[in-house]
Design an enzyme around this catalytic site. Structure first.
Site, PDB file in Angstrom:
ATOM      1  CG  HIS A  49      -3.083   1.087  -2.760  1.00 53.95           C
ATOM      2  ND1 HIS A  49      -1.728   1.090  -2.706  1.00 53.95           N
ATOM      3  CD2 HIS A  49      -3.607   0.419  -3.554  1.00 53.95           C
ATOM      4  CE1 HIS A  49      -1.480   0.451  -3.514  1.00 53.95           C
ATOM      5  NE2 HIS A  49      -2.621   0.006  -4.159  1.00 53.95           N
ATOM      6  NE  ARG A  62       3.201  -4.288 -12.062  1.00 51.00           N
ATOM      7  CZ  ARG A  62       1.806  -4.340 -12.267  1.00 51.00           C
ATOM      8  NH1 ARG A  62       0.933  -3.444 -12.344  1.00 51.00           N
ATOM      9  NH2 ARG A  62       1.332  -5.830 -12.297  1.00 51.00           N
ATOM     10  CG  LEU A 107      -2.080  -1.269   1.324  1.00 51.64           C
ATOM     11  CD1 LEU A 107      -2.667  -1.039   2.560  1.00 51.64           C
ATOM     12  CD2 LEU A 107      -2.650  -1.312   0.183  1.00 51.64           C
TER      13      LEU A 107
END
Ligand code: AMP
Length: 289
Positions: free
Chosen positions: A37, A187, A33
């Site tokens: 998020h 990512r 997270l």
């Protein structure tokens, strides 16, 4: 905050919440997270009595050769962040819990996946629609919150909810960025320092496109060329696509109209990054739904 790992327990808890007359907001995630998020969770928190998040790295939305096995995970860190933001329940099923032996059902959209990321990730959006439909059936939310960062995903989910008469309000949240403009993403942790610098070219190219649009440029080809050449001028970048399209159908446009989605996917080193913004009259903002 309660952590639930089985479908049956989650369904029982959600049934009890509904019977008590309370509303449920769901924020589906794949974990690791970040502030993007957490912003979705804050929005969910404001819109319902109970806030549920799911953390599930969904195998069915990864293609062969994609990063399913390397996808970053941080169970304890995620739980700590979720607790701080006021999450009531975390649903963390295993893959076999979600896809039991003999599993064979998929939700498939006809047109939306045939654009943008769907072209280089065949089956991805069917995998997303399927797992989100399952999460909706498991948690029965009144509201579900998604990021505009994954614009095509938000479009696919909104369409699925309409088409299948799911009684759920979908909320899209504008993209949260690092201070220098890079869209937050789990990512981004794959990027080395040189790649991290080049990754900024996505946001820079969108700023350039917004400027051209504001100056009156309406030819998609001219804007796309400018975006492509700015990105290509940065090391380690390889463009998957840069597209200007209708923000609802995702069909590409021949002349820019009032509202246009500029969307892109770029490989920076081995990491595939996506970003998007809306080019629309009288606004240079990111929030477009
Ligand atoms: P993921 O864990 O990558 O599947 O993302 C879970 C949810 O968070 C999706 O609805 C994403 O669109 C959303 N999200 C991811 N990154 C961002 C961001 N930088 N800003 C806003 N929402 C995001």
């Amino acid at each position: 905050m309660e952590v639930v790992e089985t479908v049956q327990e989650m369904q029982q808890i959600c049934e009890a919440i509904r019977l008590a007359g309370e509303t449920i907001a769901l924020v589906p995630t794949m974990g690791f997270l970040h502030q993007g998020h957490l912003e979705l969770m804050r929005v969910g928190r404001r819109h319902a009595d109970k806030l549920i998040i799911s953390i599930f790295v969904n195998p069915s939305q990864f293609g062969p050769g994609e990063d399913l096995d390397q996808y970053p995970r941080d169970r304890e860190g995620d739980l700590e962040k979720a607790r701080k933001v006021g999450v009531d329940l975390v649903f963390m099923p295993s893959a076999p819990e979600m896809y039991q032996e003999g599993y064979q059902t998929r939700v498939q959209l006809e047109k939306l996946p045939r654009h943008l990321c769907g072209l280089s990730r065949p089956g991805h959006f069917d995998g997303v629609a399927t797992v989100v439909a399952k999460l909706f059936n498991i948690t029965r939310p009144h509201i579900a919150v998604f990021g505009q960062k994954d614009y095509q995903q938000l479009t696919v989910i909104s369409r699925m909810v309409m088409d299948l008469n799911m009684d759920i309000r979908i909320i899209g949240v504008p993209t949260i960025r690092e201070p220098d403009g890079l869209a937050m993403s789990s990512r981004n942790s794959y990027l080395n320092p040189g790649e991290r610098k080049s990754a900024l070219s996505l946001k820079k190219s969108m700023d350039l496109a917004l400027e051209l649009f504001r100056e009156g440029e309406r030819r998609p080809g001219v804007i796309i060329d400018a975006v492509r050449s700015l990105i290509s001028g940065h090391p380690f970048t390889e463009i998957d696509y840069v597209a200007l399209c209708d923000p609802v159908t995702l069909d590409s446009v021949e002349v820019l109209g009032e509202r246009n989605l500029l969307a892109m996917a770029v490989r920076v080193g081995k990491t595939r990054l996506i970003d998007n913004c809306l080019l629309q009259n009288g606004s240079d903002r990111d929030d477009h739904i």
